[in-house]
Design a protein around this motif. Structure first.
Motif, PDB file in Angstrom:
ATOM      1  N   ASN A  18       0.827  -1.089   0.039  1.00  0.00           N
ATOM      2  CA  ASN A  18       0.019   0.018   0.006  1.00  0.00           C
ATOM      3  C   ASN A  18       0.851   1.243  -0.107  1.00  0.00           C
ATOM      4  N   ALA A  19       2.148   1.165  -0.351  1.00  0.00           N
ATOM      5  CA  ALA A  19       3.015   2.426  -0.141  1.00  0.00           C
ATOM      6  C   ALA A  19       2.567   3.228  -1.296  1.00  0.00           C
ATOM      7  N   SER A  20       2.718   4.485  -1.173  1.00  0.00           N
ATOM      8  CA  SER A  20       2.413   5.382  -2.376  1.00  0.00           C
ATOM      9  C   SER A  20       3.327   5.385  -3.450  1.00  0.00           C
ATOM     10  N   PHE A  21       3.239   5.139  -4.679  1.00  0.00           N
ATOM     11  CA  PHE A  21       4.118   5.301  -5.707  1.00  0.00           C
ATOM     12  C   PHE A  21       4.472   6.602  -6.012  1.00  0.00           C
ATOM     13  N   TYR A  22       3.838   7.450  -5.933  1.00  0.00           N
ATOM     14  CA  TYR A  22       4.251   8.811  -5.955  1.00  0.00           C
ATOM     15  C   TYR A  22       5.060   9.582  -5.097  1.00  0.00           C
ATOM     16  N   SER A  23       4.657   8.819  -3.888  1.00  0.00           N
ATOM     17  CA  SER A  23       5.576   9.420  -2.855  1.00  0.00           C
ATOM     18  C   SER A  23       6.980   9.045  -3.095  1.00  0.00           C
ATOM     19  N   PHE A  24       7.112   7.666  -3.439  1.00  0.00           N
ATOM     20  CA  PHE A  24       8.362   7.078  -3.401  1.00  0.00           C
ATOM     21  C   PHE A  24       9.234   7.671  -4.877  1.00  0.00           C
ATOM     22  N   GLU A  63       0.797  -1.770  -5.593  1.00  0.00           N
ATOM     23  CA  GLU A  63      -0.158  -3.013  -5.851  1.00  0.00           C
ATOM     24  C   GLU A  63      -0.616  -2.608  -7.420  1.00  0.00           C
ATOM     25  N   GLN A  64      -0.827  -1.406  -7.804  1.00  0.00           N
ATOM     26  CA  GLN A  64      -1.210  -0.926  -9.091  1.00  0.00           C
ATOM     27  C   GLN A  64      -0.227  -1.053 -10.100  1.00  0.00           C
TER      28      GLN A  64
END
Length: 304
Positions: A18-24, A63-64
């Motif tokens: 559930n980690a944020s892709f955009y944040s990473f 996840e996406q």
């Protein structure tokens, strides 16, 4: 999300899932922000802006990020992403942007956020071979003899032909970066594009283009990038009898082709141009092959 489902998608656990892709992505992008290489950060930022146009969900999670999602991103960059003027972005920009996304995915894999890398299942963007316009020595000599409306432009362009330096590096060149040792002039500078330090020895005729030496300040004072400069560059080259579409980068190509034609090996040329990989320089070797082929076909008919 069950543990089995997490494993199916290649993620280590639901927290990382559930980690944020955009944040990473932004975290990786911030590591590219340096005073010596702001252009690279700008490319990352441009990529992020385009990416959010394609996938505007601020809560996008790892996840996406599936092979299918990445395929969609690739196709978006190749066929739909637009510049500010409404034109499709170039192949080179699309390639650069998609490589940034790939870099983020690889970083996530390296950090254990995902345990299976989806990139091997996704085709990359193939770089288009663009024609490199270069000048012959005769062309350069004609430019030397032809008047240019802006003397600083004439000196800067000829300096590029003799050193291979990009516009950005010539434009920011300062006098403290130029030194002399045992009669040899040397430029010590950080490449604007890559941020890497380079020591470049220049010839006496290249040094003569710099003007009156000073202790401080820009070497090519008054040199500015504008449409007027581009138009004058074309007018000047046409006045010299050159029909090629000359841009400032033509000087860099001219330097590379001239050295290869005069026996410089590809590895040495790569170092002189400041390329991080020799394969980047290989395009010039391909140009030389075409030059040799054209030369062979210029052999006069002998009447056979």
């Amino acid at each position: 999300m069950t543990e089995a489902a997490s494993g199916q998608h290649g993620f280590t656990d639901t927290t990382k899932l559930n980690a944020s892709f955009y944040s990473f992505f932004s975290q990786i992008m911030e590591t590219k922000k340096t005073n010596s290489n702001s252009s690279n950060y700008s490319v990352w930022n441009g990529c992020l802006i385009q990416l959010k146009k394609h996938a505007p969900d601020a809560n996008l999670t790892f996840e996406q990020i599936t092979p299918e999602w990445l395929e969609g991103v690739r196709k978006f960059f190749e066929t739909q992403a637009k510049t500010k003027s409404g034109n499709n972005i170039s192949n080179g920009t699309a390639l650069s942007y998609f490589n940034k996304v790939r870099a983020v995915i690889n970083a996530a894999y390296a950090k254990g956020i995902i345990i299976r890398n989806p990139l091997p299942q996704v085709k990359g963007i193939k770089a288009e071979q663009t024609k490199r316009v270069y000048l012959t020595i005769e062309d350069v000599r004609s430019l030397v003899k032809t008047e240019c409306r802006y003397d600083v432009l004439k000196r800067a362009f000829l300096f590029s032909c003799l050193t291979g330096l990009r516009w950005s590096d010539i434009n920011k060149l300062d006098w403290p970066e130029i030194s002399q040792l045992d009669g040899v002039y040397r430029i010590t500078f950080n490449h604007k594009k890559t941020g890497t330090l380079q020591y470049l020895d220049i010839t006496q005729q290249a040094f003569s283009l710099l003007g009156e030496p000073a202790k401080q300040g820009r070497v090519f004072e008054g040199l500015k990038y504008s449409s007027y400069v581009n138009v004058e560059l074309l007018r000047w080259s046409m006045s010299a009898g050159i029909s090629k579409h000359v841009t400032f980068h033509t000087g860099r190509h001219t330097f590379a082709v001239t050295l290869l034609c005069n026996g410089t090996d590809i590895y040495t040329l790569s170092k002189l141009l400041g390329h991080s990989e020799v394969k980047t320089t290989q395009i010039y070797a391909d140009i030389i092959d075409s030059v040799k082929k054209e030369a062979m076909h210029r052999i006069p008919d002998i009447g056979l």
